[in-house]
Design an enzyme around this catalytic site. Sequence first.
Site, PDB file in Angstrom:
ATOM      1  N   PRO A   2       0.829  -1.214   0.000  1.00  0.00           N
ATOM      2  CA  PRO A   2       0.000   0.000   0.000  1.00  0.00           C
ATOM      3  C   PRO A   2       0.861   1.261   0.000  1.00  0.00           C
ATOM      4  O   PRO A   2       1.846   1.355   0.734  1.00  0.00           O
ATOM      5  CB  PRO A   2      -0.798  -0.138   1.303  1.00  0.00           C
ATOM      6  CG  PRO A   2      -0.851  -1.612   1.553  1.00  0.00           C
ATOM      7  CD  PRO A   2       0.475  -2.137   1.083  1.00  0.00           C
ATOM      8  N   GLU A   3       0.500   2.230  -0.845  1.00  0.00           N
ATOM      9  CA  GLU A   3       1.271   3.469  -0.937  1.00  0.00           C
ATOM     10  C   GLU A   3       0.683   4.519  -0.003  1.00  0.00           C
ATOM     11  O   GLU A   3      -0.297   4.282   0.705  1.00  0.00           O
ATOM     12  CB  GLU A   3       1.325   3.913  -2.398  1.00  0.00           C
ATOM     13  CG  GLU A   3       1.898   2.796  -3.284  1.00  0.00           C
ATOM     14  CD  GLU A   3       2.380   3.243  -4.649  1.00  0.00           C
ATOM     15  OE1 GLU A   3       2.728   4.436  -4.809  1.00  0.00           O
ATOM     16  OE2 GLU A   3       2.436   2.402  -5.559  1.00  0.00           O
ATOM     17  N   LYS A  51       4.287   6.021   4.594  1.00  0.00           N
ATOM     18  CA  LYS A  51       3.648   4.712   4.713  1.00  0.00           C
ATOM     19  C   LYS A  51       3.501   4.281   6.175  1.00  0.00           C
ATOM     20  O   LYS A  51       3.211   3.114   6.440  1.00  0.00           O
ATOM     21  CB  LYS A  51       4.455   3.682   3.929  1.00  0.00           C
ATOM     22  CG  LYS A  51       4.551   4.001   2.438  1.00  0.00           C
ATOM     23  CD  LYS A  51       5.362   2.969   1.694  1.00  0.00           C
ATOM     24  CE  LYS A  51       5.491   3.329   0.226  1.00  0.00           C
ATOM     25  NZ  LYS A  51       6.254   2.304  -0.547  1.00  0.00           N
ATOM     26  N   ARG A 316      13.735  -3.051  -7.704  1.00  0.00           N
ATOM     27  CA  ARG A 316      12.318  -2.953  -8.069  1.00  0.00           C
ATOM     28  C   ARG A 316      12.211  -2.748  -9.574  1.00  0.00           C
ATOM     29  O   ARG A 316      13.122  -2.236 -10.212  1.00  0.00           O
ATOM     30  CB  ARG A 316      11.642  -1.783  -7.335  1.00  0.00           C
ATOM     31  CG  ARG A 316      11.655  -1.886  -5.825  1.00  0.00           C
ATOM     32  CD  ARG A 316      10.804  -3.029  -5.297  1.00  0.00           C
ATOM     33  NE  ARG A 316       9.406  -2.887  -5.655  1.00  0.00           N
ATOM     34  CZ  ARG A 316       8.528  -2.155  -4.943  1.00  0.00           C
ATOM     35  NH1 ARG A 316       8.922  -1.501  -3.859  1.00  0.00           N
ATOM     36  NH2 ARG A 316       7.265  -2.094  -5.327  1.00  0.00           N
TER      37      ARG A 316
END
Length: 348
Positions: A2-3, A51, A316
């Site tokens: 989740p951002e 976050k 990433r």
Amino acid sequence: MPEGHTVHRLAAALARGFGGQRVRTSSPQGRFADAEALDGHVLLGAEAAGKHLFLPFAPSADVDPTGPAVRHVHVHLGLYGSWTFAGDPGTFDAHAIGAPRLRIGEREEGLASADGGSRDWRRIVPRETVRLRIAGPHGLADLTGPTACEVLDGEGRQRVLDRLGPDPLRPDPDGSQRRRFVDGIRRSRSTIGQLLMNQQVVAGIGNIYRAELLFRARLDPTVPGRDLTAGMLEDMWEDLVALMAYGARTGRIVTTQPEHREIEARIVERSRGTRQNGDEDPGVVPREQSFYVYHRQTLPCRLCGTVIRSADMGGRTVFWCPRCQSVRSRRASWSRQHPAAPWAVEER
């Protein structure tokens, strides 16, 4: 994972559902021992920073929120964390925030009901995977799967905040957060693609916002931060603020302009796909129409038809259009080149 918009949406939901109320806390999973010590305390509110989520608990509602009596439950959702809600009508406007979940009380991923399916939230028995349950007069919230769930004092909370960069969703009345963002990037030789994922440079951005922000700025992910102008970075900051504010309001990341959504409306999904909260709700922008480049590798660009590429960057995957994102140095950003395509997306 989740951002940042998700955590701000979560903080708003928890503050609305429990703020200023004396609550019951428990850890059905047994892995959050401090839940017993907090049981019966008042939840003063909720705070999001990047976050990270902070829930301040105090013995009474009149305690100084900055005083030593306050204990902060610090939560980082990580890849799989989620809060699931149930309560009186109007208490919560979402059934889950975080990693997508079914409704509370549903068998597959939610909670089992004590009477085999009653909708009375007071009778819902928590699953054994619930790390923390908060129950108030009007509803309950269950936390499952977080990377971190710990109690901090005021100094511990501040240490977490001190290591974070500026958060686009926190108030910035004097522009100091925008300046920190611009200065932090312009001082660095690292690529802009790496810098946007560094939580010490900007807090709350994840892989989706990184990919989509760079596309909207027509910016090559490999350009060094120090090669960018202050004007370009200020435009990117304003675009990011608008995109994340939309996400915080709706619970979804949508970066495409309405006129582009039907063009090559596909994404390259993994086993479960690029899921968002609310995918099952009618009227939302489908995920296949929500992104320009994220998870669209090997597919044609919605704007120019060039094949979208992907590559590893700092562990990433980064996604970009090699034609649209040809800007490598001190040139105007997309918002200035295309005044008819503003950064604010249409709400649906």
